[in-house]
Motif scaffolding. Sequence first.
Motif, PDB file in Angstrom:
ATOM      1  N   HIS A  13       0.940  -0.942  -0.046  1.00 26.84           N
ATOM      2  CA  HIS A  13      -0.055  -0.076  -0.053  1.00 26.84           C
ATOM      3  C   HIS A  13       0.678   1.181  -0.044  1.00 26.84           C
ATOM      4  CE1 HIS A  13      -3.766  -1.822   0.318  1.00 26.84           C
ATOM      5  NE2 HIS A  13      -3.686  -1.967   1.383  1.00 26.84           N
ATOM      6  N   VAL A  14       0.143   2.190  -0.453  1.00 25.15           N
ATOM      7  CA  VAL A  14       1.008   3.827  -0.306  1.00 25.15           C
ATOM      8  C   VAL A  14       0.875   4.283   1.079  1.00 25.15           C
ATOM      9  CG1 VAL A  14       0.350   4.142  -2.616  1.00 25.15           C
ATOM     10  CG2 VAL A  14      -1.119   5.075  -0.670  1.00 25.15           C
ATOM     11  N   ALA A  15       0.388   3.717   1.923  1.00 22.69           N
ATOM     12  CA  ALA A  15       0.335   4.102   3.468  1.00 22.69           C
ATOM     13  C   ALA A  15      -0.100   2.851   4.213  1.00 22.69           C
ATOM     14  CB  ALA A  15      -0.567   5.310   3.615  1.00 22.69           C
ATOM     15  N   ALA A  16      -0.048   3.064   5.588  1.00 25.59           N
ATOM     16  CA  ALA A  16      -0.394   2.177   6.464  1.00 25.59           C
ATOM     17  C   ALA A  16      -2.014   1.886   6.432  1.00 25.59           C
ATOM     18  CB  ALA A  16      -0.244   2.603   7.865  1.00 25.59           C
ATOM     19  N   TYR A  17      -2.232   0.603   6.691  1.00 28.07           N
ATOM     20  CA  TYR A  17      -3.628   0.035   6.689  1.00 28.07           C
ATOM     21  C   TYR A  17      -4.675   0.859   7.173  1.00 28.07           C
ATOM     22  CZ  TYR A  17      -6.945  -3.704   6.249  1.00 28.07           C
ATOM     23  OH  TYR A  17      -8.156  -4.526   5.925  1.00 28.07           O
ATOM     24  N   ASP A  19      -4.521   4.145   7.551  1.00 25.84           N
ATOM     25  CA  ASP A  19      -4.270   5.506   6.942  1.00 25.84           C
ATOM     26  C   ASP A  19      -5.619   5.660   6.065  1.00 25.84           C
ATOM     27  OD1 ASP A  19      -3.355   7.524   4.966  1.00 25.84           O
ATOM     28  OD2 ASP A  19      -1.805   7.602   6.631  1.00 25.84           O
ATOM     29  N   PRO A  20      -6.009   6.843   6.158  1.00 21.76           N
ATOM     30  CA  PRO A  20      -7.088   7.190   5.152  1.00 21.76           C
ATOM     31  C   PRO A  20      -6.896   7.003   3.692  1.00 21.76           C
ATOM     32  CG  PRO A  20      -6.857   8.926   6.915  1.00 21.76           C
ATOM     33  CD  PRO A  20      -5.896   8.002   7.063  1.00 21.76           C
ATOM     34  N   ALA A  21      -5.853   7.262   3.553  1.00 21.31           N
ATOM     35  CA  ALA A  21      -5.487   6.947   1.956  1.00 21.31           C
ATOM     36  C   ALA A  21      -5.737   5.633   1.565  1.00 21.31           C
ATOM     37  CB  ALA A  21      -3.581   7.190   1.701  1.00 21.31           C
ATOM     38  N   VAL A  22      -5.823   4.675   2.288  1.00 27.42           N
ATOM     39  CA  VAL A  22      -6.095   3.491   1.944  1.00 27.42           C
ATOM     40  C   VAL A  22      -7.423   2.994   2.430  1.00 27.42           C
ATOM     41  CG1 VAL A  22      -3.799   2.182   1.310  1.00 27.42           C
ATOM     42  CG2 VAL A  22      -4.768   1.822   3.579  1.00 27.42           C
ATOM     43  N   ARG A  23      -8.313   3.836   2.761  1.00 28.92           N
ATOM     44  CA  ARG A  23      -9.578   3.384   3.304  1.00 28.92           C
ATOM     45  C   ARG A  23     -10.543   2.687   2.403  1.00 28.92           C
ATOM     46  NH1 ARG A  23     -11.533   8.125   5.866  1.00 28.92           N
ATOM     47  NH2 ARG A  23     -10.284   7.557   7.856  1.00 28.92           N
ATOM     48  N   GLY A  24     -10.384   3.226   1.089  1.00 28.24           N
ATOM     49  CA  GLY A  24     -11.320   2.833  -0.131  1.00 28.24           C
ATOM     50  C   GLY A  24     -10.850   1.126  -0.269  1.00 28.24           C
ATOM     51  N   PHE A  25      -9.716   0.943  -0.061  1.00 31.16           N
ATOM     52  CA  PHE A  25      -9.441  -0.693  -0.123  1.00 31.16           C
ATOM     53  C   PHE A  25      -9.818  -1.192   1.049  1.00 31.16           C
ATOM     54  CE2 PHE A  25      -6.680  -4.073   1.124  1.00 31.16           C
ATOM     55  CZ  PHE A  25      -6.501  -4.820  -0.031  1.00 31.16           C
ATOM     56  N   ALA A 103      -7.034   0.382  -7.799  1.00 33.71           N
ATOM     57  CA  ALA A 103      -5.591  -0.295  -6.920  1.00 33.71           C
ATOM     58  C   ALA A 103      -4.780   0.785  -7.035  1.00 33.71           C
ATOM     59  CB  ALA A 103      -5.373  -1.831  -7.693  1.00 33.71           C
ATOM     60  N   ARG A 104      -4.631   1.540  -8.175  1.00 39.86           N
ATOM     61  CA  ARG A 104      -3.302   2.427  -8.458  1.00 39.86           C
ATOM     62  C   ARG A 104      -3.545   3.516  -7.470  1.00 39.86           C
ATOM     63  NH1 ARG A 104      -4.096   2.697 -14.385  1.00 39.86           N
ATOM     64  NH2 ARG A 104      -2.875   1.029 -15.116  1.00 39.86           N
ATOM     65  N   ALA A 105      -4.797   3.649  -6.937  1.00 45.44           N
ATOM     66  CA  ALA A 105      -4.952   4.761  -5.630  1.00 45.44           C
ATOM     67  C   ALA A 105      -4.518   4.321  -4.312  1.00 45.44           C
ATOM     68  CB  ALA A 105      -6.288   5.058  -5.446  1.00 45.44           C
ATOM     69  N   TRP A 106      -4.437   3.003  -4.175  1.00 43.29           N
ATOM     70  CA  TRP A 106      -3.892   2.595  -2.720  1.00 43.29           C
ATOM     71  C   TRP A 106      -2.659   1.844  -2.671  1.00 43.29           C
ATOM     72  CZ3 TRP A 106      -8.924  -0.356  -4.210  1.00 43.29           C
ATOM     73  CH2 TRP A 106      -9.972   0.256  -4.209  1.00 43.29           C
ATOM     74  N   ASN A 107      -2.152   1.500  -3.965  1.00 40.72           N
ATOM     75  CA  ASN A 107      -0.949   0.647  -4.000  1.00 40.72           C
ATOM     76  C   ASN A 107       0.415   1.262  -4.746  1.00 40.72           C
ATOM     77  OD1 ASN A 107      -2.343  -1.456  -2.772  1.00 40.72           O
ATOM     78  ND2 ASN A 107      -2.828  -2.359  -4.822  1.00 40.72           N
ATOM     79  N   ILE A 108       1.610   1.068  -4.116  1.00 38.31           N
ATOM     80  CA  ILE A 108       2.687   1.455  -5.007  1.00 38.31           C
ATOM     81  C   ILE A 108       2.828   0.646  -6.278  1.00 38.31           C
ATOM     82  CG2 ILE A 108       3.677   1.856  -2.808  1.00 38.31           C
ATOM     83  CD1 ILE A 108       5.703  -0.338  -3.591  1.00 38.31           C
ATOM     84  N   LYS A 109       3.440   1.206  -7.205  1.00 42.15           N
ATOM     85  CA  LYS A 109       3.675   0.523  -8.438  1.00 42.15           C
ATOM     86  C   LYS A 109       4.668  -0.639  -8.311  1.00 42.15           C
ATOM     87  CE  LYS A 109       5.514   1.341 -13.170  1.00 42.15           C
ATOM     88  NZ  LYS A 109       4.553   1.556 -14.230  1.00 42.15           N
ATOM     89  N   GLN A 110       4.354  -1.700  -8.638  1.00 45.44           N
ATOM     90  CA  GLN A 110       5.226  -2.884  -8.354  1.00 45.44           C
ATOM     91  C   GLN A 110       6.069  -3.090  -9.613  1.00 45.44           C
ATOM     92  OE1 GLN A 110       1.539  -5.272  -6.489  1.00 45.44           O
ATOM     93  NE2 GLN A 110       2.842  -6.484  -7.554  1.00 45.44           N
ATOM     94  N   THR A 111       7.466  -3.699  -9.063  1.00 44.27           N
ATOM     95  CA  THR A 111       8.547  -4.189 -10.108  1.00 44.27           C
ATOM     96  C   THR A 111       8.532  -5.829 -10.005  1.00 44.27           C
ATOM     97  OG1 THR A 111      10.051  -4.128  -8.141  1.00 44.27           O
ATOM     98  CG2 THR A 111       9.774  -2.303  -9.395  1.00 44.27           C
ATOM     99  N   TRP A 112       7.462  -6.424  -9.395  1.00 49.73           N
ATOM    100  CA  TRP A 112       7.575  -7.812  -9.154  1.00 49.73           C
ATOM    101  C   TRP A 112       5.970  -8.155  -9.996  1.00 49.73           C
ATOM    102  CZ3 TRP A 112       7.805  -4.556  -4.955  1.00 49.73           C
ATOM    103  CH2 TRP A 112       6.501  -4.364  -4.400  1.00 49.73           C
ATOM    104  N   PRO A 113       5.831  -9.345 -10.084  1.00 50.34           N
ATOM    105  CA  PRO A 113       4.617 -10.026 -10.495  1.00 50.34           C
ATOM    106  C   PRO A 113       3.336  -9.802  -9.361  1.00 50.34           C
ATOM    107  CG  PRO A 113       6.306 -11.664 -11.060  1.00 50.34           C
ATOM    108  CD  PRO A 113       6.853 -10.491 -10.299  1.00 50.34           C
ATOM    109  N   PRO A 114       2.294  -8.953  -9.775  1.00 48.89           N
ATOM    110  CA  PRO A 114       1.114  -9.134  -8.712  1.00 48.89           C
ATOM    111  C   PRO A 114       0.661 -10.387  -8.222  1.00 48.89           C
ATOM    112  CG  PRO A 114       0.574  -8.604 -10.996  1.00 48.89           C
ATOM    113  CD  PRO A 114       1.816  -8.791 -10.926  1.00 48.89           C
ATOM    114  N   LEU A 115       0.856 -11.287  -9.069  1.00 52.19           N
ATOM    115  CA  LEU A 115       0.179 -12.742  -8.400  1.00 52.19           C
ATOM    116  C   LEU A 115       0.816 -14.036  -9.071  1.00 52.19           C
ATOM    117  CD1 LEU A 115      -1.624 -14.173 -11.026  1.00 52.19           C
ATOM    118  CD2 LEU A 115      -3.065 -12.038 -10.575  1.00 52.19           C
TER     119      LEU A 115
END
Length: 191
Positions: A13-17, A19-25, A103-115
């Motif tokens: 995530h872009v912030a702690a669980y 944090d309001p930044a990931v409330r939507g998730f 998901a882009r609003a809540w997660n950092i851009k990954q350099t690894w496969p997401p799944l």
Amino acid sequence: MAHHLAIYNFGLHVAAYDDPAVRGFVSREPLNFEAAARAEGYIGRSGYAGEPGPESWGVQAFPRFIAGSGFTSGPSSLSLWQDIETLMAFSYSGVHAEALKNARAWNIKQTWPPLVLWWVPAGTRPEWSDGVSRLEHLAEHGASPDAFTFKQAFSPDGAPYSPDRSRMKALVAENLSRQQDLLHLLTSISV
């Protein structure tokens, strides 16, 4: 021998669980779990130690990609499905597709496969550590019958596999008919 499809995913995530930044998730998570439980082909999912819900499939572990992030955990899931088509029909439609869209609003851009996907004998269930090792293997070596993606899928016998799109379309329609109340709830949840 019959098999089920296992999936493990991991992100940061872009912030702690809390944090309001990931409330939507966080607000969507129970709806996604419920949509999965209603989906055709869903077998089950691991819970999280110390949290209400299903039991944890082993000790929750995280891939090496968490190192240096400042987090000690990250959003991840581990579940079993009947086959590739049932998992794809759930993943890319309805409640879950709406979460992926944001998901882009809540997660950092990954350099690894997401799944990562892999087959397990029916009646067995993977552990968190299995998903971690397979995701790391996929990141290091690319897709193989032991660790693959939707785009480079394999059948249980190890042969390259192309999902049946017409079957997925029928599964999507069936799943959507079971999610109407959940989709309605989404209209009142902000990103």
